[in-house]
Every structure is written in structure tokens, then in C-alpha cells.
Scaffold this motif. Structure first.
Motif, PDB file in Angstrom:
ATOM      1  N   CYS A  95     -13.171  46.148 -15.428  1.00  0.00           N
ATOM      2  CA  CYS A  95     -14.200  46.512 -14.444  1.00  0.00           C
ATOM      3  C   CYS A  95     -15.479  46.973 -15.132  1.00  0.00           C
ATOM      4  CB  CYS A  95     -13.671  47.604 -13.523  1.00  0.00           C
ATOM      5  SG  CYS A  95     -12.322  47.061 -12.438  1.00  0.00           S
ATOM      6  N   LEU A  96     -15.320  47.718 -16.235  1.00  0.00           N
ATOM      7  CA  LEU A  96     -16.489  48.175 -16.979  1.00  0.00           C
ATOM      8  C   LEU A  96     -17.232  46.989 -17.587  1.00  0.00           C
ATOM      9  CD1 LEU A  96     -18.185  50.489 -18.139  1.00  0.00           C
ATOM     10  CD2 LEU A  96     -16.579  50.595 -20.068  1.00  0.00           C
ATOM     11  N   LEU A  97     -16.482  46.043 -18.145  1.00  0.00           N
ATOM     12  CA  LEU A  97     -17.102  44.855 -18.732  1.00  0.00           C
ATOM     13  C   LEU A  97     -17.785  44.014 -17.659  1.00  0.00           C
ATOM     14  CD1 LEU A  97     -17.484  43.244 -21.349  1.00  0.00           C
ATOM     15  CD2 LEU A  97     -15.358  42.041 -20.827  1.00  0.00           C
ATOM     16  N   ASP A  98     -17.149  43.934 -16.493  1.00  0.00           N
ATOM     17  CA  ASP A  98     -17.731  43.175 -15.391  1.00  0.00           C
ATOM     18  C   ASP A  98     -19.051  43.794 -14.939  1.00  0.00           C
ATOM     19  OD1 ASP A  98     -17.738  41.085 -13.523  1.00  0.00           O
ATOM     20  OD2 ASP A  98     -16.860  42.354 -11.991  1.00  0.00           O
ATOM     21  N   ALA A  99     -19.102  45.117 -14.896  1.00  0.00           N
ATOM     22  CA  ALA A  99     -20.335  45.792 -14.503  1.00  0.00           C
ATOM     23  C   ALA A  99     -21.408  45.651 -15.573  1.00  0.00           C
ATOM     24  CB  ALA A  99     -20.061  47.267 -14.230  1.00  0.00           C
ATOM     25  N   THR A 100     -21.008  45.562 -16.831  1.00  0.00           N
ATOM     26  CA  THR A 100     -21.967  45.443 -17.925  1.00  0.00           C
ATOM     27  C   THR A 100     -22.757  44.141 -17.841  1.00  0.00           C
ATOM     28  OG1 THR A 100     -20.483  46.744 -19.344  1.00  0.00           O
ATOM     29  CG2 THR A 100     -22.202  45.474 -20.436  1.00  0.00           C
ATOM     30  N   PRO A 104     -28.581  43.415 -17.489  1.00  0.00           N
ATOM     31  CA  PRO A 104     -29.912  42.792 -17.615  1.00  0.00           C
ATOM     32  C   PRO A 104     -30.673  42.705 -16.300  1.00  0.00           C
ATOM     33  CG  PRO A 104     -28.306  41.576 -18.897  1.00  0.00           C
ATOM     34  CD  PRO A 104     -27.531  42.593 -18.108  1.00  0.00           C
ATOM     35  N   PHE A 105     -29.964  42.703 -15.162  1.00  0.00           N
ATOM     36  CA  PHE A 105     -30.641  42.715 -13.868  1.00  0.00           C
ATOM     37  C   PHE A 105     -31.303  44.065 -13.605  1.00  0.00           C
ATOM     38  CE2 PHE A 105     -27.673  39.293 -12.005  1.00  0.00           C
ATOM     39  CZ  PHE A 105     -28.570  38.296 -12.361  1.00  0.00           C
ATOM     40  N   ALA A 106     -30.620  45.143 -13.984  1.00  0.00           N
ATOM     41  CA  ALA A 106     -31.095  46.491 -13.654  1.00  0.00           C
ATOM     42  C   ALA A 106     -32.009  47.077 -14.720  1.00  0.00           C
ATOM     43  CB  ALA A 106     -29.898  47.417 -13.440  1.00  0.00           C
ATOM     44  N   LEU A 107     -31.835  46.635 -15.959  1.00  0.00           N
ATOM     45  CA  LEU A 107     -32.604  47.214 -17.065  1.00  0.00           C
ATOM     46  C   LEU A 107     -34.031  46.682 -17.055  1.00  0.00           C
ATOM     47  CD1 LEU A 107     -32.027  49.089 -19.538  1.00  0.00           C
ATOM     48  CD2 LEU A 107     -31.788  46.993 -20.893  1.00  0.00           C
TER      49      LEU A 107
END
Length: 278
Positions: A95-100, A104-107
Motif C-alpha cells: 500500500c505504501l509503494l502504491d501510494a508512492t 509526482p502528481f502531488a509534488l
């Protein structure tokens, strides 16, 4: 004699929604593009051709489009692998990798560019490891590719991932039962199903990469004829109050992008007809 019964719907009807769609797209998308083309048309075809063939502008356009295509192609391969891993396997930290993937969308792109430049610079964490080999990433075209791969990865993963989730594993098992090797299963069973989604992700990543500015400007080096991108030239023209030149470059980028995206969409439509029943 049967009577047609009109069903009431909570959502607005076709006429209202179509009208809203046309007005919204017209104001938000078509109107700005029309103004851009109208201003560029004042230069005439000969004026646009003269600007397009200027050595510095032509080199910048070539750099932007070629590196965006290269980054999108890289993302198709590795982004597809990431989407497959996230969709087909359960492991700690999934789940953490999926969120990572969505970072690039949020940064902010400027933050991403500064971070990439710091990491891949000759004295950076990764740059210092490859510097003794005579390789250089930051402030070269390769650095631009790295930045475009970074910002384009989510487009591939998020486009392909739902298709992989819907792809039944029974098909792969049936292929193995019939004696197909893993490579044959990938080429003849999996890839035909994923091709339309991969092309969609490729088009989105390419379109984002062509116009990217913030994450590229810090790692590119901005050397004319080497690592200077077309969006930077637009900014330079605007700072020089050369609005006609900036508009011309933007129009050339729009025309080239539209042609390439149209070609990709045609290939995508063909692949859907060709592999739609696979």
C-alpha cells in the motif's frame, strides 16, 4: 400496442449535459487554443517556418520531443512492470509503494527538479557514484530523460493497473496448460490485452513530458543546442517581450503534439479493434 415509458433520472438529460460539455470545453480548452493560433497566424506560414528553422529553436524543439518520446517509452516498460507487481502480488509495504507512485502528481515540479538535480549532480548521492566512470546525468539530455521519467511514471501505472486487475489469471493458467511458455503467454495473451492501455499511458506521459518545465529546468543545464528545451525558449521570448516569437514556438509545439497524439490515438483505435476480442 406497447407504450414507451419515459424513465425519470436523477442526472440531467443528454441535451443539458451535452450543452454543458461543449460550453465547458469551448471556454477552457478550445478558446485559448484558438487565440493562440489566431495570434500565430499573423506571422503567416513563411514567418512560422522561419522561426521553426532557426537553429536554436529547431534544436530545442527536437530536444523536447525526442526526449519526451524516449522517457514515455521507458515508462511503458518499467511502469508496466510496476503496475503488474502492484496488481498481482501481495507483500509487506504494498500500500505504501502504491501510494508512492502518485507522489509526482502531488509534488511541486520545481521541488522535484531541485531534488533530482541534487541527487544526480556530480557531487550528489547517485552522481558521485557514476562520476568516476566518466558518466554524467545532471545538466545533460540524460538528466532531462530522468526528470521526464519521474513525472510520467504515474500516467502509465494508473492507466494500466485497472486493466491488469480485470485480467483474469485463469487465462494465463489456461495458456500454461496448453503448453505455452512464459514468454509466449506474455506476448500472445497478456500484451494484446494491455496494448490499448499502454498506448493511452504512453500518450499521456508524452504529452506531459513535452510541456514540462519545472522539474526539467533545474537538471537540464539549459545549454543551447545541447540541453535547452522549447518551454524555456518560450519563457525567454516572453521575458524579451517577443510575444510573436513565444506564440510561434507554442503553436509549433501544439501542432507537433497534436499530430503525434493523433497518430498514437489512431494506433490505439486499431489495437482495440485488432485485440478487442483477445
Amino acid at each position: 400496442m406497447s407504450l414507451a415509458i419515459r424513465r425519470n433520472s436523477v442526472l440531467p438529460g443528454f441535451g443539458l449535459t451535452l450543452g454543458y460539455t461543449l460550453v465547458y470545453l469551448g471556454v477552457i480548452v478550445l478558446l485559448p487554443l484558438a487565440v493562440l493560433i489566431l495570434r500565430a497566424s499573423s506571422l503567416g506560414v513563411s514567418g512560422l517556418w522561419h522561426i521553426a528553422t532557426e537553429p536554436r529553436i529547431f534544436a530545442a524543439l527536437k530536444t523536447s520531443f525526442s526526449l519526451a518520446l524516449a522517457a514515455a517509452a521507458i515508462n511503458v516498460v518499467f511502469g508496466g512492470v510496476v503496475a503488474w507487481v502492484l496488481s498481482r502480488y501481495e507483500f509487506p509495504g504494498r500500500c505504501l509503494l502504491d501510494a508512492t507512485v502518485d507522489l509526482p502528481f502531488a509534488l511541486p515540479t520545481a521541488v522535484a527538479g531541485i531534488s533530482l538535480a541534487a541527487i544526480y549532480a556530480p557531487n550528489g548521492l547517485i552522481g558521485s557514484l557514476i562520476a568516476p566512470l566518466g558518466w554524467k546525468i545532471a545538466y545533460t539530455p540524460l538528466g532531462i530523460v530522468v526528470a521526464l521519467v519521474f513525472i510520467g511514471l504515474p500516467f502509465i501505472v494508473r492507466t494500466v493497473q485497472p486493466v491488469i486487475v480485470e485480467l483474469e489469471s485463469d487465462v494465463e493458467e489456461a495458456s500454461a496448460t496448453l503448453g505455452a511458455t512464459r514468454l509466449q503467454t506474455i506476448v500472445r495473451v497478456i500484451l494484446p490485452t494491455l496494448t490499448p492501455a499502454l498506448l493511452t499511458g504512453f500518450a499521456l506521459a508524452f504529452a506531459r513530458g513535452v510541456g514540462e518545465y519545472g522539474s526539467v529546468i533545474f537538471i537540464a543545464g539549459n545549454l543551447p543546442f545541447v540541453s535547452e528545451i522549447a518551454p524555456l525558449l518560450i519563457i525567454v521570448k516572453l521575458e524579451q517581450f517577443d510575444y510573436a516569437g513565444a506564440t510561434a514556438i507554442a503553436t509549433l509545439m501544439l501542432a507537433a503534439s497534436f499530430f503525434i497524439l493523433l497518430t498514437i490515438n489512431l494506433i490505439q483505435a486499431w489495437s482495440r479493434r485488432r485485440f478487442g476480442h483477445v
